[in-house]
Design a protein around this motif. Structure first.
Motif, PDB file in Angstrom:
ATOM      1  N   LYS A  64      -3.799   8.161   0.136  1.00 32.27           N
ATOM      2  CA  LYS A  64      -4.471   7.156   1.105  1.00 32.27           C
ATOM      3  C   LYS A  64      -5.892   7.194   0.504  1.00 32.27           C
ATOM      4  CE  LYS A  64      -0.945   6.937   4.418  1.00 32.27           C
ATOM      5  NZ  LYS A  64      -0.316   7.645   5.537  1.00 32.27           N
ATOM      6  N   GLN A  65      -6.572   8.417   0.550  1.00 30.91           N
ATOM      7  CA  GLN A  65      -7.970   8.678   0.067  1.00 30.91           C
ATOM      8  C   GLN A  65      -8.166   8.166  -1.325  1.00 30.91           C
ATOM      9  OE1 GLN A  65      -8.297  13.205  -0.044  1.00 30.91           O
ATOM     10  NE2 GLN A  65      -7.708  12.924   2.108  1.00 30.91           N
ATOM     11  N   ASP A  66      -7.568   8.450  -2.398  1.00 30.10           N
ATOM     12  CA  ASP A  66      -7.953   8.292  -3.809  1.00 30.10           C
ATOM     13  C   ASP A  66      -7.808   6.701  -4.084  1.00 30.10           C
ATOM     14  OD1 ASP A  66      -8.274  10.662  -3.833  1.00 30.10           O
ATOM     15  OD2 ASP A  66      -6.878  11.316  -5.430  1.00 30.10           O
ATOM     16  N   TRP A  67      -6.699   6.020  -3.619  1.00 33.05           N
ATOM     17  CA  TRP A  67      -6.516   4.720  -4.038  1.00 33.05           C
ATOM     18  C   TRP A  67      -5.959   3.678  -2.900  1.00 33.05           C
ATOM     19  CZ3 TRP A  67      -0.954   3.899  -4.143  1.00 33.05           C
ATOM     20  CH2 TRP A  67      -0.532   4.995  -4.414  1.00 33.05           C
ATOM     21  N   GLY A  68      -6.060   4.243  -1.612  1.00 36.00           N
ATOM     22  CA  GLY A  68      -5.972   3.148  -0.528  1.00 36.00           C
ATOM     23  C   GLY A  68      -4.374   2.864  -0.220  1.00 36.00           C
ATOM     24  N   LEU A  69      -3.563   3.709  -0.548  1.00 47.11           N
ATOM     25  CA  LEU A  69      -2.092   3.693   0.080  1.00 47.11           C
ATOM     26  C   LEU A  69      -2.113   3.150   1.270  1.00 47.11           C
ATOM     27  CD1 LEU A  69       0.812   4.268  -0.379  1.00 47.11           C
ATOM     28  CD2 LEU A  69       0.255   6.505   0.522  1.00 47.11           C
ATOM     29  N   SER A  70      -1.316   2.232   1.557  1.00 41.69           N
ATOM     30  CA  SER A  70      -1.019   1.761   2.933  1.00 41.69           C
ATOM     31  C   SER A  70       0.396   1.214   2.905  1.00 41.69           C
ATOM     32  CB  SER A  70      -1.975   0.434   3.420  1.00 41.69           C
ATOM     33  OG  SER A  70      -1.673  -0.572   2.459  1.00 41.69           O
ATOM     34  N   TYR A  71       0.882   0.838   4.366  1.00 39.86           N
ATOM     35  CA  TYR A  71       2.451   0.587   4.434  1.00 39.86           C
ATOM     36  C   TYR A  71       2.495  -0.736   5.110  1.00 39.86           C
ATOM     37  CZ  TYR A  71       3.205   5.143   2.512  1.00 39.86           C
ATOM     38  OH  TYR A  71       3.427   6.524   1.832  1.00 39.86           O
ATOM     39  N   ASP A  72       3.261  -1.679   4.946  1.00 37.70           N
ATOM     40  CA  ASP A  72       3.517  -2.796   5.903  1.00 37.70           C
ATOM     41  C   ASP A  72       4.831  -2.465   6.787  1.00 37.70           C
ATOM     42  OD1 ASP A  72       2.436  -5.134   3.377  1.00 37.70           O
ATOM     43  OD2 ASP A  72       1.300  -4.044   4.905  1.00 37.70           O
ATOM     44  N   PHE A  73       5.946  -1.817   6.173  1.00 40.60           N
ATOM     45  CA  PHE A  73       7.158  -1.711   6.786  1.00 40.60           C
ATOM     46  C   PHE A  73       7.493  -0.524   7.642  1.00 40.60           C
ATOM     47  CE2 PHE A  73       9.211  -5.765   5.438  1.00 40.60           C
ATOM     48  CZ  PHE A  73       8.384  -6.383   4.426  1.00 40.60           C
ATOM     49  N   ASP A  74       8.124  -0.925   8.825  1.00 36.66           N
ATOM     50  CA  ASP A  74       8.569   0.455   9.394  1.00 36.66           C
ATOM     51  C   ASP A  74      10.048   0.383   9.502  1.00 36.66           C
ATOM     52  OD1 ASP A  74       7.783  -0.775  12.885  1.00 36.66           O
ATOM     53  OD2 ASP A  74       8.945  -1.579  11.332  1.00 36.66           O
ATOM     54  N   ILE A  75      10.795   1.179  10.183  1.00 30.91           N
ATOM     55  CA  ILE A  75      12.323   0.993  10.175  1.00 30.91           C
ATOM     56  C   ILE A  75      12.719   0.013  10.633  1.00 30.91           C
ATOM     57  CG2 ILE A  75      12.477   2.494  12.207  1.00 30.91           C
ATOM     58  CD1 ILE A  75      14.972   3.848  10.921  1.00 30.91           C
TER      59      ILE A  75
END
Ligand code: VAH
Length: 314
Positions: free
Chosen positions: A286-297
């Motif tokens: 998340k810090q290095d290249w902005g990992l993010s998620y759209d889907f939860d269970i």
């Protein structure tokens, strides 16, 4: 120009479609071992390629002026346990060959998938960090740990720009998973839509890190398009997604398919699952290249069932 190996696999199928969308059909070459499946052919060029035939792979790369390789061809955890020597050869040697080609300047960038299977006994079950002792107890995990070390070696010694993600279990509907331990989380949706019931080979309370394929593909593209200097981890990035156990997934499915029932008959893959963490700390990505998620269970389950109802109705 881009080459995707293992393009018929669970990740490869969707990565190929995404790369065509981003870079155009004329720049994406998909390769695999089986006959190309219908419905994806228009996604780009497909040619049969056995990645363990290094001359064939080198000729393919030179003939099509390939500069970036997404190398996904590999055996997963369940299959690897049954064929250790073949798994070791297939999971490592083509990667080494591609690193050599990058060292020679024939290609300039490589993506290679690792897995949370590199973690093993002696670690906390929850929130496993980026820099911990890797102690895999499966053939697949051992091969992925070795592959990570080779990636780091070729970067440190020759500046080879090979980038990697430790994927959790991946869930998708476009292409079936193949021989993995987390595949129960894919099969359960097919069976729920087709038969209304499922027999899980993983115990109800075994929590594992999981991710919806859309989020996995987006993370892969984000890593591969990040500036080189931002990619500080050159073994492989933790990617934790969401964590749940079969019981929680079944409950989510029952909200959509009320009469769905599940039972549990653990098989040899239970021991593999028991050796893996239940959740992962992916703050470094998340810090290095902005990992993010759209889907939860919830959103994943709705999307899976909606799409499988169409796919399985044919
Ligand atoms: C497997 N789906 O089950 C793969 C993955 C973390 C699991 O590596 O082998």
């Amino acid at each position: 120009r881009i080459l995707v190996t293992g393009a018929l696999g669970q990740i490869g199928t969707e990565l190929t479609l995404k790369l065509v969308e981003l870079y155009g059909k004329e720049n994406v070459f998909a390769s695999g071992l089986d006959k190309w499946k219908e419905g994806i052919t228009e996604a780009g060029h497909y040619e049969r390629l056995d990645v363990s035939n290094f001359d064939a792979m080198t000729n393919f790369i030179k003939e099509h002026n390939i500069t970036t390789v997404y190398h996904l061809a590999s055996l997963l955890s369940g299959t690897s346990e049954k064929q250790p020597l073949f798994a070791w050869k297939l999971n490592l040697e083509p990667l080494l060959h591609l690193c050599e080609l990058a060292k020679q300047g024939v290609i300039s960038k490589i993506f290679w998938p690792s897995s949370i299977a590199v973690f093993g006994k002696g670690l906390p079950k929850e929130n496993v960090g980026q820099e911990v002792v890797l102690n895999p107890s499966t053939v697949y995990g051992i091969s992925k740990m070795a592959g990570e070390k080779w990636c780091e070696y070729y970067f440190d010694k020759y500046g080879v720009d090979v980038r990697s993600i430790r994927y959790p279990g991946l869930i998708s509907w476009k292409a079936p998973a193949g021989g993995g331990t987390t595949d129960y989380a894919v099969e359960i949706f097919y069976e729920a839509v087709e038969n209304g019931n499922y027999t899980s080979f993983i115990k109800e309370d075994t929590k594992m890190p999981m991710l919806y394929m859309d989020d996995a593909i987006n993370a892969t593209i984000k890593l591969m398009t990040a500036p080189k200097e931002d990619v500080k981890v050159r073994t492989s990035y933790n990617l934790g997604g969401m964590s749940f156990n079969p019981k929680e997934l079944a409950e989510e499915i029952t909200k959509i398919i009320p009469d769905f029932t599940i039972k549990y008959e653990p098989d040899f893959r239970q021991a593999i699952a028991d050796s893996w963490p239940a959740s992962i700390d992916d703050s470094v990505a998340k810090q290095d290249w902005g990992l993010s998620y759209d889907f939860d269970i919830k959103k994943m389950s709705e999307d899976m069932i909606k799409n499988l109802k169409v796919k399985l109705a044919k």
